[in-house]
Design a protein around this motif. Structure first.
Motif, mmCIF file in Angstrom:
data_model
loop_
_atom_site.group_PDB
_atom_site.id
_atom_site.type_symbol
_atom_site.label_atom_id
_atom_site.label_comp_id
_atom_site.label_asym_id
_atom_site.label_seq_id
_atom_site.Cartn_x
_atom_site.Cartn_y
_atom_site.Cartn_z
ATOM 1 N N LEU A 152 -31.918 1.067 -34.325
ATOM 2 C CA LEU A 152 -31.452 2.301 -33.580
ATOM 3 C C LEU A 152 -30.467 3.210 -34.665
ATOM 4 C CD1 LEU A 152 -29.816 0.933 -30.338
ATOM 5 C CD2 LEU A 152 -31.759 2.170 -30.520
ATOM 6 N N PRO A 153 -30.687 4.387 -34.458
ATOM 7 C CA PRO A 153 -29.976 5.287 -35.404
ATOM 8 C C PRO A 153 -28.637 5.437 -35.015
ATOM 9 C CG PRO A 153 -31.609 6.631 -34.302
ATOM 10 C CD PRO A 153 -31.583 5.152 -33.701
ATOM 11 N N VAL A 154 -27.432 5.793 -35.859
ATOM 12 C CA VAL A 154 -26.151 5.421 -35.471
ATOM 13 C C VAL A 154 -25.880 6.389 -34.165
ATOM 14 C CG1 VAL A 154 -23.679 6.318 -36.255
ATOM 15 C CG2 VAL A 154 -25.292 5.700 -37.918
ATOM 16 N N GLY A 155 -26.201 7.348 -33.803
ATOM 17 C CA GLY A 155 -25.712 7.996 -32.613
ATOM 18 C C GLY A 155 -26.402 7.060 -31.332
ATOM 19 N N GLN A 156 -27.429 6.623 -31.209
ATOM 20 C CA GLN A 156 -28.194 5.741 -30.559
ATOM 21 C C GLN A 156 -27.345 4.538 -30.287
ATOM 22 O OE1 GLN A 156 -32.479 5.541 -30.295
ATOM 23 N NE2 GLN A 156 -32.577 7.668 -30.337
ATOM 24 N N LEU A 157 -27.098 4.144 -31.409
ATOM 25 C CA LEU A 157 -26.227 2.791 -31.292
ATOM 26 C C LEU A 157 -24.805 2.785 -30.553
ATOM 27 C CD1 LEU A 157 -25.647 -0.177 -32.142
ATOM 28 C CD2 LEU A 157 -24.887 0.606 -34.293
ATOM 29 N N ALA A 158 -24.250 4.030 -31.215
ATOM 30 C CA ALA A 158 -22.961 4.530 -30.360
ATOM 31 C C ALA A 158 -23.215 4.486 -28.922
ATOM 32 C CB ALA A 158 -22.224 5.513 -30.658
ATOM 33 N N LEU A 159 -23.982 5.130 -28.404
ATOM 34 C CA LEU A 159 -24.420 5.288 -26.795
ATOM 35 C C LEU A 159 -24.617 3.669 -26.214
ATOM 36 C CD1 LEU A 159 -26.558 8.496 -26.737
ATOM 37 C CD2 LEU A 159 -24.243 8.114 -25.954
ATOM 38 N N CYS A 160 -25.401 3.051 -26.787
ATOM 39 C CA CYS A 160 -25.764 1.825 -26.430
ATOM 40 C C CYS A 160 -24.427 1.039 -26.278
ATOM 41 C CB CYS A 160 -26.833 1.057 -27.469
ATOM 42 S SG CYS A 160 -26.929 -0.779 -26.921
ATOM 43 N N LEU A 161 -23.574 1.067 -27.283
ATOM 44 C CA LEU A 161 -22.386 0.070 -27.178
ATOM 45 C C LEU A 161 -21.301 0.819 -26.114
ATOM 46 C CD1 LEU A 161 -21.472 -0.024 -31.004
ATOM 47 C CD2 LEU A 161 -22.741 -1.666 -29.394
ATOM 48 N N ARG A 162 -21.380 2.326 -25.809
ATOM 49 C CA ARG A 162 -20.489 2.711 -24.939
ATOM 50 C C ARG A 162 -21.164 2.287 -23.391
ATOM 51 N NH1 ARG A 162 -17.610 7.836 -24.968
ATOM 52 N NH2 ARG A 162 -17.299 8.695 -22.727
ATOM 53 N N GLY A 163 -22.378 2.076 -23.237
ATOM 54 C CA GLY A 163 -22.888 1.830 -22.061
ATOM 55 C C GLY A 163 -22.592 0.241 -21.861
ATOM 56 N N ILE A 164 -22.502 -0.667 -22.831
ATOM 57 C CA ILE A 164 -21.951 -1.973 -22.697
ATOM 58 C C ILE A 164 -20.637 -1.809 -22.128
ATOM 59 C CG2 ILE A 164 -21.319 -4.176 -23.999
ATOM 60 C CD1 ILE A 164 -23.896 -3.413 -25.535
ATOM 61 N N GLU A 165 -19.534 -1.110 -22.808
ATOM 62 C CA GLU A 165 -18.306 -0.972 -22.577
ATOM 63 C C GLU A 165 -18.234 -0.531 -20.953
ATOM 64 O OE1 GLU A 165 -16.185 0.555 -26.689
ATOM 65 O OE2 GLU A 165 -17.011 1.959 -25.160
ATOM 66 N N ASP A 166 -18.964 0.331 -20.816
ATOM 67 C CA ASP A 166 -18.988 0.924 -19.123
ATOM 68 C C ASP A 166 -19.159 0.028 -18.199
ATOM 69 O OD1 ASP A 166 -17.972 3.500 -20.356
ATOM 70 O OD2 ASP A 166 -19.867 4.531 -20.171
ATOM 71 N N ALA A 167 -20.427 -0.671 -18.526
ATOM 72 C CA ALA A 167 -20.808 -1.888 -17.689
ATOM 73 C C ALA A 167 -19.981 -2.790 -17.557
ATOM 74 C CB ALA A 167 -22.100 -2.369 -18.240
ATOM 75 N N ASN A 168 -19.032 -3.013 -18.356
ATOM 76 C CA ASN A 168 -17.704 -3.849 -18.364
ATOM 77 C C ASN A 168 -16.428 -3.368 -17.812
ATOM 78 O OD1 ASN A 168 -18.761 -6.598 -19.240
ATOM 79 N ND2 ASN A 168 -19.856 -5.448 -20.342
ATOM 80 N N GLY A 169 -16.604 -2.034 -16.902
ATOM 81 C CA GLY A 169 -15.423 -1.665 -16.426
ATOM 82 C C GLY A 169 -14.366 -1.059 -17.373
ATOM 83 N N ARG A 170 -14.874 -0.509 -18.531
ATOM 84 C CA ARG A 170 -14.142 0.483 -19.449
ATOM 85 C C ARG A 170 -13.843 1.765 -18.838
ATOM 86 N NH1 ARG A 170 -13.110 1.420 -25.086
ATOM 87 N NH2 ARG A 170 -11.761 2.933 -25.151
ATOM 88 N N LEU A 171 -12.538 1.927 -18.694
ATOM 89 C CA LEU A 171 -12.176 3.322 -18.107
ATOM 90 C C LEU A 171 -11.743 4.214 -19.367
ATOM 91 C CD1 LEU A 171 -9.916 1.997 -15.264
ATOM 92 C CD2 LEU A 171 -12.248 2.773 -15.005
ATOM 93 N N ARG A 172 -11.807 5.329 -19.324
ATOM 94 C CA ARG A 172 -11.675 6.470 -20.621
ATOM 95 C C ARG A 172 -10.666 7.434 -19.834
ATOM 96 N NH1 ARG A 172 -15.404 4.669 -24.121
ATOM 97 N NH2 ARG A 172 -17.127 3.279 -22.885
ATOM 98 N N SER A 173 -10.262 7.383 -18.896
ATOM 99 C CA SER A 173 -9.266 8.502 -18.348
ATOM 100 C C SER A 173 -7.845 8.088 -18.860
ATOM 101 C CB SER A 173 -9.246 8.603 -17.023
ATOM 102 O OG SER A 173 -8.832 7.139 -16.150
#
Length: 163
Positions: free
Chosen positions: A61-82
């Motif tokens: 995965l290129p850097v940007g797609q990797l970052a999106l993948c990792l963000r998805g893992i965070e979000d799937a585990n209840g990460r709040l960004r507010s």
């Protein structure tokens, strides 16, 4: 395939979310190189202690797609960004290095500055990649850890089993 190092951290249901992140990363990327898990005090805010570790993996995965993948893992585990930037979190996954790339790539600054600033990143990275050169400092992670003021941040290994 690019060699990537990630930092993982959690201070809410720490063991649960670190295991979930490792499961998700292994499912997405296959074999992982995993450091010991360390406990550390929160940095930048008052809060519960964190579990931190570093994971090495290979990806196409290129850097940007990797970052999106990792963000998805965070979000799937209840990460709040507010909330504030420095606050309690279920899961934080940051790209530390992507091969030897430097600079801002797809909105990700590489290598991550926390490598040389925080014991909870540098010690586990030195553990799994002791002879790898930091792409900017041109010193190995073992050298950087040996030169680090290790008394400046409290950090200790914890018993942690995965899988």
């Amino acid at each position: 395939m690019a060699q990537v190092y990630l930092s993982l951290g959690s201070n809410i249901n720490r063991a649960q979310y670190i295991r979930a992140a490792l499961d998700a990363l292994a499912g997405q990327f296959g074999d992982l190189q995993v450091s010991r898990v360390f406990e550390s005090e929160a940095v930048g805010f008052l809060g519960d202690n964190f579990y931190n570790l570093v994971v090495g993996l290979h990806t196409d995965l290129p850097v940007g797609q990797l970052a999106l993948c990792l963000r998805g893992i965070e979000d799937a585990n209840g990460r709040l960004r507010s909330g504030p930037m420095f606050s309690a979190r279920t899961l934080d996954i940051d790209i530390l290095t992507y091969d030897n790339l430097t600079g801002a790539i797809d909105g990700v600054k590489l290598p991550r500055g926390e490598i040389v600033k925080n014991a909870f990143v540098l010690q586990p990275l030195a553990e799994i990649a002791p002879e790898v050169l930091h792409p900017v400092e041109q010193k190995t992670y073992r050298q950087l850890w040996d030169e680090y003021d290790q008394a400046s941040q409290k950090l200790w290994p914890v018993e942690f089993n995965w899988p």
